[in-house]
Design a protein around this motif. Structure first.
Motif, short mmCIF file in Angstrom:
data_model
loop_
_atom_site.label_atom_id
_atom_site.label_comp_id
_atom_site.label_asym_id
_atom_site.label_seq_id
_atom_site.Cartn_x
_atom_site.Cartn_y
_atom_site.Cartn_z
N PRO A 12 83.30 -5.59 47.39
CA PRO A 12 83.30 -4.38 48.23
C PRO A 12 84.69 -4.13 48.83
CG PRO A 12 82.22 -6.17 49.39
CD PRO A 12 82.60 -6.71 48.04
N THR A 13 85.61 -3.70 47.96
CA THR A 13 86.97 -3.40 48.43
C THR A 13 87.23 -1.90 48.48
OG1 THR A 13 87.69 -3.77 46.16
CG2 THR A 13 88.06 -5.57 47.71
N GLY A 14 86.21 -1.09 48.18
CA GLY A 14 86.41 0.36 48.24
C GLY A 14 85.37 1.04 47.39
N LEU A 74 83.52 3.16 44.42
CA LEU A 74 83.67 3.03 42.97
C LEU A 74 84.22 4.33 42.36
CD1 LEU A 74 80.43 0.97 42.19
CD2 LEU A 74 82.73 0.17 42.78
N HIS A 75 84.87 4.16 41.20
CA HIS A 75 85.59 5.29 40.60
C HIS A 75 85.24 5.46 39.12
CE1 HIS A 75 88.11 2.06 39.01
NE2 HIS A 75 88.44 1.67 40.24
N LEU A 76 85.93 6.40 38.46
CA LEU A 76 85.63 6.69 37.05
C LEU A 76 85.79 5.46 36.16
CD1 LEU A 76 87.24 10.12 36.05
CD2 LEU A 76 84.82 9.56 36.34
N GLY A 77 86.76 4.58 36.49
CA GLY A 77 86.94 3.34 35.71
C GLY A 77 85.69 2.49 35.75
N HIS A 78 85.08 2.39 36.95
CA HIS A 78 83.83 1.63 37.06
C HIS A 78 82.71 2.31 36.29
CE1 HIS A 78 85.88 0.27 40.86
NE2 HIS A 78 85.62 -0.87 40.26
N LEU A 79 82.65 3.64 36.42
CA LEU A 79 81.55 4.37 35.77
C LEU A 79 81.56 4.09 34.26
CD1 LEU A 79 79.24 6.43 36.04
CD2 LEU A 79 80.90 8.23 35.61
N VAL A 107 89.84 0.93 29.19
CA VAL A 107 90.49 0.83 30.50
C VAL A 107 90.94 2.24 30.89
CG1 VAL A 107 92.44 -0.07 31.79
CG2 VAL A 107 91.22 -1.54 30.19
N VAL A 108 90.40 2.74 31.99
CA VAL A 108 90.75 4.08 32.47
C VAL A 108 91.96 3.95 33.39
CG1 VAL A 108 89.92 6.07 33.76
CG2 VAL A 108 88.33 4.79 32.30
N LEU A 109 92.97 4.78 33.16
CA LEU A 109 94.16 4.75 34.02
C LEU A 109 93.98 5.72 35.18
CD1 LEU A 109 97.00 4.77 31.33
CD2 LEU A 109 95.74 2.82 32.27
N THR A 149 98.89 3.87 36.01
CA THR A 149 98.53 2.44 35.98
C THR A 149 97.00 2.34 36.05
OG1 THR A 149 98.47 2.03 38.36
CG2 THR A 149 100.63 1.92 37.29
N LYS A 150 96.44 1.13 35.81
CA LYS A 150 94.99 0.97 35.78
C LYS A 150 94.34 1.59 37.02
CE LYS A 150 92.27 -2.54 37.01
NZ LYS A 150 90.85 -2.52 37.28
N MET A 151 93.35 2.43 36.80
CA MET A 151 92.65 3.02 37.95
C MET A 151 92.04 1.88 38.75
SD MET A 151 89.73 6.00 38.09
CE MET A 151 90.74 7.31 37.42
N SER A 152 92.29 1.89 40.06
CA SER A 152 91.93 0.74 40.87
C SER A 152 91.56 1.21 42.27
CB SER A 152 93.14 -0.21 40.90
OG SER A 152 92.82 -1.35 41.60
N LYS A 153 90.54 0.56 42.85
CA LYS A 153 90.10 0.92 44.20
C LYS A 153 91.26 0.87 45.18
CE LYS A 153 85.82 -1.69 43.95
NZ LYS A 153 85.97 -3.14 43.77
N SER A 154 92.13 -0.13 44.98
CA SER A 154 93.12 -0.38 46.03
C SER A 154 94.50 0.20 45.75
CB SER A 154 93.21 -1.90 46.27
OG SER A 154 93.19 -2.58 45.05
N ARG A 155 94.63 1.05 44.71
CA ARG A 155 95.97 1.57 44.43
C ARG A 155 96.14 3.03 44.80
NH1 ARG A 155 97.06 -0.98 38.48
NH2 ARG A 155 96.89 -3.14 39.15
P1 ATP Z 1 90.42 -3.81 43.28
O1 ATP Z 1 91.54 -2.84 43.42
O2 ATP Z 1 89.81 -4.21 44.58
O3 ATP Z 1 90.73 -4.98 42.38
P2 ATP Z 1 89.17 -2.44 41.05
O4 ATP Z 1 89.17 -0.97 41.12
O5 ATP Z 1 90.17 -3.10 40.15
O6 ATP Z 1 89.26 -2.98 42.56
P3 ATP Z 1 87.14 -4.35 40.49
O7 ATP Z 1 86.06 -4.53 41.52
O8 ATP Z 1 88.26 -5.35 40.45
O9 ATP Z 1 87.73 -2.88 40.69
O10 ATP Z 1 86.51 -4.19 39.06
C1 ATP Z 1 85.20 -4.51 38.74
C2 ATP Z 1 84.94 -4.19 37.27
O11 ATP Z 1 85.01 -2.78 37.09
C3 ATP Z 1 85.97 -4.74 36.29
O12 ATP Z 1 85.68 -6.02 35.85
C4 ATP Z 1 85.86 -3.75 35.14
O13 ATP Z 1 84.73 -4.06 34.34
C5 ATP Z 1 85.57 -2.45 35.83
N1 ATP Z 1 86.76 -1.64 36.06
C6 ATP Z 1 87.50 -1.56 37.19
N2 ATP Z 1 88.52 -0.71 37.05
C7 ATP Z 1 88.44 -0.23 35.78
C8 ATP Z 1 89.24 0.69 35.00
N3 ATP Z 1 90.29 1.30 35.52
N4 ATP Z 1 88.86 0.95 33.73
C9 ATP Z 1 87.77 0.33 33.19
N5 ATP Z 1 87.00 -0.54 33.86
C10 ATP Z 1 87.32 -0.83 35.13
#
Ligand code: ATP
Ligand code: MG
Length: 362
Positions: free
Chosen positions: A48-50, A52-57, A222-224, A229-235
């Protein structure tokens, strides 16, 4: 600067062999998902760091819903203790937990079929750590390539005991609630290998108590994010499920592209443009190359218009459900309170077996 040494041929062929072996085993698990789903138990989850986004979906939630629909009992951990593996505190953690619960329910996780629980509510999982930690050496923990990569990604130079033992915590989470299948990307395989190693060593030392879990390899793209850069909760680069259509449009308009007007799908050479094409494709089901060809010389502006429309249309029903769930307030957490009761009963039963196997019955 010396150029990095190419991997030793023997080493790369070993890596390739183990990748093929992992794929073969994963294919067997996929077959069992089709033929005997009820005999399996999936363990998966998020920190639970934020929100969820399209990368997670597209990377994990979609897969989670498909496994649930296939009839596989699914345990979803909200790994709150894992938040402090790579950050200094638990800032806004309750809000993040609520967000993740709303996100998962909105995409179709059904509490009647899947169990959502929080790590911190199941102390039995932490007690499993003690025997597990005795079965692995510090050198083995320090060799784990994924822990090193995660520390580097988070900019951490001094690895904490919690981060170093991350794969052992994960083993306790998986084995504690009886997970037999863990959906993972290739990069997460070394973690699961630690779980399998601990099962072997525990069995040797105390007798059979656990079933070694299998990896279900996902081919998720991997969704950017909008910065390339990699789509990420914390970026700060993510299109979140909870964003409005207007916020989504503003974000995508700001997305980085390149100066070539002709739109092509070439993830290696044109990652940013290709990522927008990929996101559009994931939302509409149309092939990426067909999308790129259709836009042709229309340029990044036309591509972004198409991506905005595709994302907003695809997310509209999810967002509508999510708004209703968010309006419920803290009561939405009842799903987790119920899940915690189920997960705790499973973890208590596991710990009882472990203490008995270890002869600790007085
Ligand atoms: P944080 O920034 O806290 O690390 P995060 O956005 O990278 O968060 P995680 O909780 O580390 O998310 O990721 C959990 C899972 O979600 C990953 O193991 C992966 O399966 C999927 N995931 C996260 N980000 C992506 C992405 N950009 N593209 C595809 N899958 C993703
Ligand atoms: Mg991450």
């Amino acid at each position: 600067m010396p150029s990095p040494e190419p991997p030793h041929p023997e080493l790369s062929s070993t890596v390739e062999r183990s990748r093929l072996e992992a794929q073969r085993r994963s294919d067997l698990v996929a077959e069992r998902v089709r033929t005997e789903p009820a005999s399996l138990c999936v363990l998966t989850g998020d920190r639970p760091t934020g929100p969820l986004h399209l990368g997670h979906l597209f990377g994990s939630l979609g897969n989670r819903v498909r496994l649930q629909q296939a009839g596989v009992p699914t345990m979803i951990i909200i790994a709150d203790y894992q938040v402090i593996t790579d950050r200094a505190g638990t800032d806004r953690i309750a809000e993040h937990v609520r967000d993740i619960v709303c996100d998962q329910l909105a995409v179709g996780i059904d509490p009647a079929k899947s169990t959502m629980f929080t790590h911190s509510a199941i102390p039995e999982l932490n007690q499993l750590l003690l025997p597990f930690l005795s079965l692995i050496s510090i050198a083995e923990l320090q060799r784990n390539p994924t822990v090193k990569a995660e520390a580097a990604a988070a900019g951490i130079s001094a690895i904490s005991g919690l981060l170093l033992t991350y794969p052992v915590h994960q083993a306790a989470d998986i084995l504690g609630v009886g997970g037999t299948v863990v959906p993972v990307g290739l990069d997460q395989l070394p973690h699961l290998e630690v779980t399998r190693l601990l099962v072997r060593r525990f069995t040797e030392a105390y007798g059979p108590c656990f079933t070694a879990p299998e990896a279900l390899l996902s081919e998720a793209p991997v969704v950017l994010g909008i910065d390339g850069t990699k789509m990420s909760k914390s970026r700060g680069n993510a299109i979140e499920l909870r964003h409005t259509a207007d916020e989504t449009a503003a974000l995508i308009r700001r997305a980085r592209t390149d100066s070539d007007r002709r739109i092509t799908y070439d993830p290696q050479r044109r990652p940013e443009v290709s990522n927008l094409v990929l996101i559009t494709s994931l939302c509409t089901g149309e092939e990426p190359r067909a999308i790129a060809e259709r836009i042709g010389d229309g340029g990044a502006g036309a591509l972004k218009q198409l991506t905005i429309a595709a994302v907003n249309e695809h997310l509209a029903p999810i967002r509508a459900r999510r708004r209703e769930l968010a309006a419920v307030g803290d009561d939405v957490l009842q799903v987790v309170r119920d899940g915690n009761v189920v997960a705790r009963a499973r973890a208590t039963a596991t710990l009882d077996r472990v203490t008995e196997a270890m002869g600790m019955i007085y």
